[in-house]
Design an enzyme around this catalytic site. Structure first.
Site, PDB file in Angstrom:
ATOM      1  N   GLY A  78      64.275  27.833  16.482  1.00  0.00           N
ATOM      2  CA  GLY A  78      65.615  27.229  16.450  1.00  0.00           C
ATOM      3  C   GLY A  78      65.993  26.813  15.048  1.00  0.00           C
ATOM      4  O   GLY A  78      65.355  27.230  14.081  1.00  0.00           O
ATOM      5  N   ASN A  79      67.046  26.034  14.914  1.00  0.00           N
ATOM      6  CA  ASN A  79      67.436  25.539  13.587  1.00  0.00           C
ATOM      7  C   ASN A  79      68.061  24.143  13.717  1.00  0.00           C
ATOM      8  O   ASN A  79      68.204  23.620  14.818  1.00  0.00           O
ATOM      9  CB  ASN A  79      68.389  26.533  12.907  1.00  0.00           C
ATOM     10  CG  ASN A  79      69.658  26.731  13.702  1.00  0.00           C
ATOM     11  OD1 ASN A  79      70.466  25.820  13.848  1.00  0.00           O
ATOM     12  ND2 ASN A  79      69.840  27.925  14.255  1.00  0.00           N
ATOM     13  N   HIS A  80      68.440  23.569  12.580  1.00  0.00           N
ATOM     14  CA  HIS A  80      68.857  22.152  12.554  1.00  0.00           C
ATOM     15  C   HIS A  80      70.332  21.924  12.852  1.00  0.00           C
ATOM     16  O   HIS A  80      70.809  20.808  12.689  1.00  0.00           O
ATOM     17  CB  HIS A  80      68.574  21.562  11.172  1.00  0.00           C
ATOM     18  CG  HIS A  80      67.119  21.428  10.882  1.00  0.00           C
ATOM     19  ND1 HIS A  80      66.282  20.671  11.655  1.00  0.00           N
ATOM     20  CD2 HIS A  80      66.343  21.974   9.913  1.00  0.00           C
ATOM     21  CE1 HIS A  80      65.060  20.734  11.178  1.00  0.00           C
ATOM     22  NE2 HIS A  80      65.065  21.530  10.124  1.00  0.00           N
ATOM     23  N   SER A  81      71.077  22.944  13.238  1.00  0.00           N
ATOM     24  CA  SER A  81      72.511  22.739  13.448  1.00  0.00           C
ATOM     25  C   SER A  81      72.749  21.657  14.510  1.00  0.00           C
ATOM     26  O   SER A  81      72.124  21.677  15.574  1.00  0.00           O
ATOM     27  CB  SER A  81      73.159  24.053  13.890  1.00  0.00           C
ATOM     28  OG  SER A  81      74.477  23.806  14.295  1.00  0.00           O
ATOM     29  N   ALA A  96      75.324  28.188  14.538  1.00  0.00           N
ATOM     30  CA  ALA A  96      74.253  28.760  13.705  1.00  0.00           C
ATOM     31  C   ALA A  96      73.382  29.594  14.643  1.00  0.00           C
ATOM     32  O   ALA A  96      72.344  29.133  15.138  1.00  0.00           O
ATOM     33  CB  ALA A  96      73.455  27.643  13.060  1.00  0.00           C
TER      34      ALA A  96
END
Ligand code: CTP
Length: 398
Positions: A206-209, A274
């Protein structure tokens, strides 16, 4: 949003009158002109001086004094909306029965603008059939009721009867009466947040969005009258307005499917999510156990939602993408616009302090298909969203 709007704020006798100080302050802060009318008994709870100071208008309370007469008819005609908050049991009963023994009631009975009330009372009073009957009467007159909330009451008891919070009251007024019409009858889709690509039942890529930018854009579009749907990845954001629709997704594939289904009906599409560019080639059906060797993850490409919508886009559809670049930013962003057939690309800066993932502020530049760059100052994500939506409106009228 409320710039230039005229609001009559009626205060009746309830301890919740202290919350109306914040209602008045917020209305003024948002640009509204506020005139306050207090019932005589409400002055035991809050001083009129507080309201006159905040609104810069004299607080009205008496129909007539020795040498003057408050023109209740003109007050009711002056306002865009009359908000009575808090509405006590007593004032409710008088309104329901057409009684007119103070200025607030005289203005209510002669008002031609919409009337909204935010009741506040103890739970047993609220539930009494007489009160509920009076509420039904107000509804039958066309007045709008902002529901009471559950919580701790002045009596110390816990239950229904608290006046709605100031922020909820302002949001309610904005949503019901003050959305503008620039994007009326336009349908808008906004993607927001990250996507989570599962590795096994408990892990993901995943990512930090945070989804803040996407939700701010959705709010800004909605405030201009658009019919808005957010296709959200896994986010903690709460939508501000009831009327915004949310489709919850987790993976890039789910987000892709949701967007493609909505696409044919959309006028405006903003891809602020994102989305993961890669996902694990295989998802283990059981939790992967650790062992002594390395674990190699094979990643395969996800489908590009922006590029797919760009390829399908009709002339009357406007498509906005985002770009996050770390080198050759403007060049890469302009290539992205062409490759993905977008009408606008919003370039996020990672170099500016207080901009990007998780912050409430952002710094962006916008590139449009007529080859122009528009630089925006560091501002809150909502302010940036408003600016982007203004550009969209200009572009859709061009
Ligand atoms: N995007 C998308 N679907 C994907 C990947 C990205 O719709 N599978 C959208 C994003 O929502 C954003 C834009 O494409 O609006 C740009 O994403 P970005 O990750 O910056 O660009 P990529 O095309 O993925 O290229 P790169 O990562 O190489 O910069």
């Amino acid at each position: 949003m409320l710039k230039g709007k005229k609001i009559l704020l009626g205060i009746s006798a309830s301890i919740a009158a202290y919350k109306s100080i914040l209602v008045a302050r917020q209305l003024v802060k948002e640009g509204a002109e506020v005139k306050v009318i207090m019932t005589p008994a409400s002055k035991d709870f809050v001083s009129p001086l507080v309201f006159s100071t905040l609104t810069k208008n004299k607080v009205l309370s008496q129909i007539a004094s020795e040498d003057s007469w408050a023109n209740h008819v003109m007050l009711g005609r002056w306002a865009d909306v009359m908000l009575i908050a808090p509405l006590s049991c007593n004032t409710l009963s008088k309104m329901a029965n057409g009684q007119c023994d103070n200025l607030l009631l005289a203005v209510y009975l002669s008002s031609t603008c919409p009337v909204v009330v935010a009741p506040a009372m103890d739970e047993d009073m609220w539930r009494h059939p007489a009160t509920q009957n009076n509420i039904s009467l107000l509804k039958s007159f066309g007045n709008t009721i902002i529901d009471v909330e559950k919580g701790e009451l002045a009596s110390g008891l816990f239950g229904d009867g608290r006046m709605a919070e100031p922020g909820s009251i302002i949001t309610f007024l904005t949503e019901k009466f003050f959305r503008t019409k620039e994007l009326k009858n336009k349908k808008a889709l906004v993607t927001a947040g990250p996507t989570y690509e599962p590795i096994d039942p408990v892990r993901f890529v995943g990512n930090h969005s945070s989804g803040k930018m996407g939700f701010a854009l959705a709010e800004a579009l909605y405030e201009k009258g658009a019919d808005v749907t957010i296709v959200a990845g896994p986010v903690q954001q709460i939508k501000k307005y009831e009327g915004i629709k949310i489709i919850q997704t987790n993976t890039a594939e789910e987000m892709y499917n949701a967007c493609l289904q909505l696409h044919p009906d959309m006028d405006i599409e903003i891809m602020a999510a994102a989305v993961a560019d890669y996902k694990p080639a295989d998802i283990a059906s059981e939790k992967i156990k650790k062992n002594d060797s390395e674990l190699l993850l094979k990643l395969i490409k996800t489908k590009d939602i922006l590029a797919t919508l760009g390829a399908k886009k009709k002339n009357n559809q406007l498509l906005v993408g985002f770009a996050l670049e770390t080198n050759n930013e403007k060049k890469n962003a302009s290539i992205k616009l062409k490759n993905k057939n977008a009408d606008m690309i919003v370039l996020n800066s990672l170099k500016d302090k207080n901009a990007g993932f998780g912050f409430d502020t952002n710094k962006v530049s916008v590139y449009t298909s007529d080859d122009t760059w528009i630089e925006m100052e560091l501002a809150t994500k909502k302010e940036i969203a408003n600016r982007i939506v203004e550009l969209i409106i200009e572009k859709s009228h061009a």
